[in-house]
Design a protein around this motif. Structure first.
Motif, PDB file in Angstrom:
ATOM      1  N   UNK A 217      34.008  25.832  55.033  1.00  0.00           N
ATOM      2  CA  UNK A 217      33.362  26.581  56.112  1.00  0.00           C
ATOM      3  C   UNK A 217      33.622  28.085  56.063  1.00  0.00           C
ATOM      4  N   UNK A 218      34.262  28.559  54.992  1.00  0.00           N
ATOM      5  CA  UNK A 218      34.440  29.999  54.824  1.00  0.00           C
ATOM      6  C   UNK A 218      33.944  30.407  53.442  1.00  0.00           C
ATOM      7  N   UNK A 219      33.624  31.690  53.307  1.00  0.00           N
ATOM      8  CA  UNK A 219      33.158  32.221  52.030  1.00  0.00           C
ATOM      9  C   UNK A 219      33.956  33.458  51.684  1.00  0.00           C
ATOM     10  N   UNK A 220      34.529  33.477  50.489  1.00  0.00           N
ATOM     11  CA  UNK A 220      35.250  34.654  50.006  1.00  0.00           C
ATOM     12  C   UNK A 220      34.251  35.772  49.724  1.00  0.00           C
ATOM     13  N   UNK A 221      34.548  36.961  50.222  1.00  0.00           N
ATOM     14  CA  UNK A 221      33.671  38.104  49.938  1.00  0.00           C
ATOM     15  C   UNK A 221      34.329  39.135  49.037  1.00  0.00           C
ATOM     16  N   UNK A 222      35.652  39.163  48.989  1.00  0.00           N
ATOM     17  CA  UNK A 222      36.352  40.103  48.113  1.00  0.00           C
ATOM     18  C   UNK A 222      37.742  39.552  47.821  1.00  0.00           C
ATOM     19  N   UNK A 223      37.964  39.150  46.579  1.00  0.00           N
ATOM     20  CA  UNK A 223      39.244  38.544  46.209  1.00  0.00           C
ATOM     21  C   UNK A 223      40.393  39.523  46.360  1.00  0.00           C
ATOM     22  N   UNK A 224      40.184  40.790  45.982  1.00  0.00           N
ATOM     23  CA  UNK A 224      41.269  41.770  45.976  1.00  0.00           C
ATOM     24  C   UNK A 224      41.755  42.098  47.384  1.00  0.00           C
ATOM     25  N   UNK A 225      40.876  42.080  48.351  1.00  0.00           N
ATOM     26  CA  UNK A 225      41.280  42.374  49.729  1.00  0.00           C
ATOM     27  C   UNK A 225      41.450  41.120  50.567  1.00  0.00           C
ATOM     28  N   UNK A 628      31.716  31.234  28.620  1.00  0.00           N
ATOM     29  CA  UNK A 628      30.751  31.099  29.702  1.00  0.00           C
ATOM     30  C   UNK A 628      31.345  31.543  31.010  1.00  0.00           C
ATOM     31  N   UNK A 629      30.523  31.857  31.946  1.00  0.00           N
ATOM     32  CA  UNK A 629      30.996  32.282  33.256  1.00  0.00           C
ATOM     33  C   UNK A 629      29.898  32.068  34.265  1.00  0.00           C
ATOM     34  N   UNK A 630      30.290  32.064  35.512  1.00  0.00           N
ATOM     35  CA  UNK A 630      29.331  31.957  36.604  1.00  0.00           C
ATOM     36  C   UNK A 630      29.437  33.200  37.457  1.00  0.00           C
ATOM     37  N   UNK A 631      28.619  33.283  38.465  1.00  0.00           N
ATOM     38  CA  UNK A 631      28.594  34.487  39.294  1.00  0.00           C
ATOM     39  C   UNK A 631      29.514  34.404  40.496  1.00  0.00           C
ATOM     40  N   UNK A 632      30.051  33.224  40.783  1.00  0.00           N
ATOM     41  CA  UNK A 632      30.846  33.072  42.000  1.00  0.00           C
ATOM     42  C   UNK A 632      32.304  33.384  41.750  1.00  0.00           C
ATOM     43  N   UNK A 633      32.931  34.013  42.732  1.00  0.00           N
ATOM     44  CA  UNK A 633      34.378  34.262  42.724  1.00  0.00           C
ATOM     45  C   UNK A 633      34.858  35.032  41.506  1.00  0.00           C
ATOM     46  N   UNK A 634      34.022  35.854  40.908  1.00  0.00           N
ATOM     47  CA  UNK A 634      34.460  36.657  39.773  1.00  0.00           C
ATOM     48  C   UNK A 634      35.330  37.808  40.254  1.00  0.00           C
ATOM     49  N   UNK A 635      36.093  38.358  39.324  1.00  0.00           N
ATOM     50  CA  UNK A 635      36.898  39.529  39.656  1.00  0.00           C
ATOM     51  C   UNK A 635      35.976  40.655  40.054  1.00  0.00           C
ATOM     52  N   UNK A 636      36.320  41.282  41.154  1.00  0.00           N
ATOM     53  CA  UNK A 636      35.483  42.381  41.645  1.00  0.00           C
ATOM     54  C   UNK A 636      35.691  43.616  40.784  1.00  0.00           C
TER      55      UNK A 636
END
Length: 636
Positions: A217-225, A628-636
């Motif tokens: 029920x939550x979505x990460x928007x910025x891993x670093x912060x 390979x890689x996806x677009x989700x949760x990548x390093x900002x």
């Protein structure tokens, strides 16, 4: 009296990366007794249930996978940081594989109970064991195969189950266990609180609800912060109400030190212990090092065991951040750390009443006759207080004939040590050379107080203490559930109730009451090179701006030092990257895999991918795929 009777004939055999008890049921059966005959009555079902409980021990064989790679623990005495700490581990890491296999071993043992047992209460206990293990697996690995059948064949195809489905299945299972009413309402002290109860099932359910809220029920928007958005509060609300129900049943009336008292816990009288994995030296086939290793961790190297100190494996030493977490008056500092260590003369006949263990086993009269080897004061202690202590205890610094000389420490960023000669006179030269920064002191022998929560006061002289602890390992605990309630209410948007349960934990410890989250402040030793307090919304010397979830995580740190929560706490709340960047000196590149993804989870073990035909390399967790890689949760 209180322990599970473990049948030594029951063994486990690894199969297909999972674990089967088919070997002791079927293998080399030269008699005409079938498994159905042997386990066709309540005595046999209880044997199987005991094996399921016993199997849970292996999950906590090594606490590093639950603790390292966070802000709370580091290595000391020159040890190189582990791959878990630096995020250099791969899908072939032994610790990761052990946790995966051991969790499934307990699950299959529980499923074995359910295959043969016709007793409703025994079956509900087995379901509790299985649900607990799936909780651990989801927090470490995310989506995993959800298996409810006992594995006794050569079937090797078990695909990963969608995470939402695993959560839903575990939640519904726990709700049924609770509603069935077959279990005792509260833990039974006579059984040492080592059996499932309705209250323990509710506590576990609250934790699963909370985890599902964060993951679904939550979505990460910025891993670093550590920034995230909340899309729904359904699971958070359920977690809050369920945790509150448990908390309201178990008031925090005993002192924090009593909560961790050896005798209180081993007698089953710790009311805050909701469920524990049990050990017992007296009934163990190996009474020397056949226990657990919890007392062996969570401190820096203290020297040889023969010096009368506790043997410590110094790769989970609390960090400077942990030692600074407590303010004056907070009972949890003294309740968590061993702050006075007495002298030891090398006489093994007096092992338990001298040295490290004297505080547990010696009388007040006997303690008065022992010299003080090491005394540790917290960072907030005034120098004048230390001087007063040293003056009034001068006679106890005479250590002639004892293994260790006397030292008095102030555990702070600039760690101060007052050293005394064997005759008790102050050693000015040694004291001057032993005043050094925390970063240097952490590599010195005995400069930091170790965690004492898990001490077994009956530890034998000279034994390998990595298995010499026979205390029960508490894995569901009331005050931690109070903090689950505080976190869940915060995420559900109810700050009033969040503070209610947060303050209940703080009040028991004699920490200040927070009338709002804005009241919160914590000491930052590096602020303006002089130290000072930072509050909600302010930025500390590590460029961390304090948020409301940090208030909860800070309280969890104070309350649960040495317990196996921190890595899962930071992962769950999406602060794992943020905290490691700030406090653990980890670079974002360390936490990013070859596929460009952040290592938010543990990898599915390579051994499992090779053996389980239901899982392929494409099913590997992000951060551990070779390409390979996806677009989700990548390093900002």
């Amino acid at each position: 009296m209180k322990k599970l009777i473990i049948m030594s004939a029951i063994g486990l055999a690894t199969f297909a990366g999972l674990t089967s008890c088919s070997d002791f049921l079927d293998s080399d059966n030269k008699s005409t007794v079938t498994p159905e005959d042997k386990f066709g009555n309540k005595n046999g079902w209880n044997q199987l249930l005991n094996d399921a409980y016993y199997s849970m021990r292996a999950i906590y064989d090594d606490p590093q996978i639950f603790c390292t790679g966070t802000d709370m623990y580091t290595t000391s005495q020159g040890n190189a940081p582990s791959l878990l700490q630096t995020y250099g581990f791969t899908s072939e890491d032994a610790s990761v594989l052990a946790l995966y296999k051991n969790s499934y071993a307990a699950i299959n043992a529980a499923n074995c109970v359910l295959k043969y047992s016709s007793d409703a209460a025994i079956n509900d206990e087995a379901r509790f064991v299985r649900d607990y293990c799936y909780y651990i697996l989801t927090q470490q690995f995310g989506s995993v195969p959800y298996i409810t059948e006992y594995i006794s064949t050569a079937k090797t195809s078990y695909p990963r189950t969608d995470l939402a489905t695993v959560y839903t299945s575990v939640i519904e299972d726990l709700k049924e266990v609770i509603n069935n009413g077959n279990l005792a309402q509260t833990p039974n002290p006579a059984e040492g609180r080592g059996h499932a109860s309705i209250l323990a099932a509710k506590a576990l359910l609250a934790k699963v609800y909370l985890a599902a809220g964060w993951d679904l029920e939550t979505t990460l928007t910025d891993a670093k912060t550590g920034a995230y958005t909340v899309n729904s509060t359904n699971y958070f609300s359920l977690a809050a109400s369920t945790a509150a129900e448990v908390a309201n049943t178990v008031p925090l009336t005993q002192p924090f030190a009593t909560k961790w008292d050896f005798d209180v816990n081993e007698s089953g009288n710790n009311t805050e212990n909701l469920f524990a994995i049990q050990y017992d030296r007296s009934t163990s086939s190996n009474q020397v090092d056949g226990g657990n290793s919890m007392q062996h961790y969570f401190g820096g190297y203290m020297g040889a065991n023969t010096d009368g100190v506790k043997a410590l494996k110094n790769n989970l030493c609390p960090t400077e951040r942990v030692y600074y977490a407590y303010d004056k008056g907070d009972d949890r500092y003294e309740g968590t750390f061993m702050t006075t260590i007495y002298g030891y003369d090398g006489n093994t006949d007096g092992w338990s009443k001298k040295g490290y263990w004297a505080v547990y086993n010696a009388s007040d009269t006997e303690l008065e006759k022992l010299p003080i080897a090491w005394k540790f004061f917290p960072w907030y202690t005034e120098d004048s207080e230390i001087e007063t202590y040293c003056t009034s205890n001068a006679s106890k610094f005479v250590t002639t004939g004892y293994k260790l000389g006397s030292k008095v420490f102030k555990v702070a960023d600039q760690l101060v040590s007052k050293t005394y000669k064997k005759d008790g006179s102050f050693d000015a030269a040694a004291s001057a050379s032993n005043s050094l920064p925390f970063s240097a002191a952490i590599g010195k022998i005995g400069y930091l107080p170790p965690v004492k929560k898990f001490d077994d006061k009956n530890t034998k002289s000279g034994v390998k203490q990595s298995g010499g602890d026979y205390r029960d390992v508490i894995v569901l605990d009331a005050s931690e559930i109070y903090l689950v309630a505080a976190e869940a209410y915060l995420m559900a948007g109810d700050e009033t109730n969040s503070l209610k349960y947060l303050n209940a934990v703080r009040t028991r410890a004699h920490a200040s009451v927070l009338n709002s989250f804005s009241d919160y402040k914590r000491y930052d030793w590096g602020l303006n090179d002089k130290g000072g307090y930072v509050s909600l919304g302010q930025t500390d010397s590590y460029e961390m701006t304090i948020t409301k979830i940090d208030v909860i995580l800070d309280e969890r740190m104070r309350e649960t030092v040495g317990e196996c929560y921190r890595w899962m706490d930071l992962r769950r709340t999406k602060q794992l990257v943020r905290y490691n960047l700030a406090y653990n000196g980890i670079l974002l590149s360390n936490m990013t895999g070859p596929d460009g993804e952040i290592k938010w989870l543990r990898p599915i073990p390579e051994n499992e991918i090779q053996i389980n035909s239901g899982i392929s390399k494409d099913d590997q967790n992000p951060g551990y795929k070779s390409n390979g890689s996806s677009e989700s949760d990548k390093a900002e």
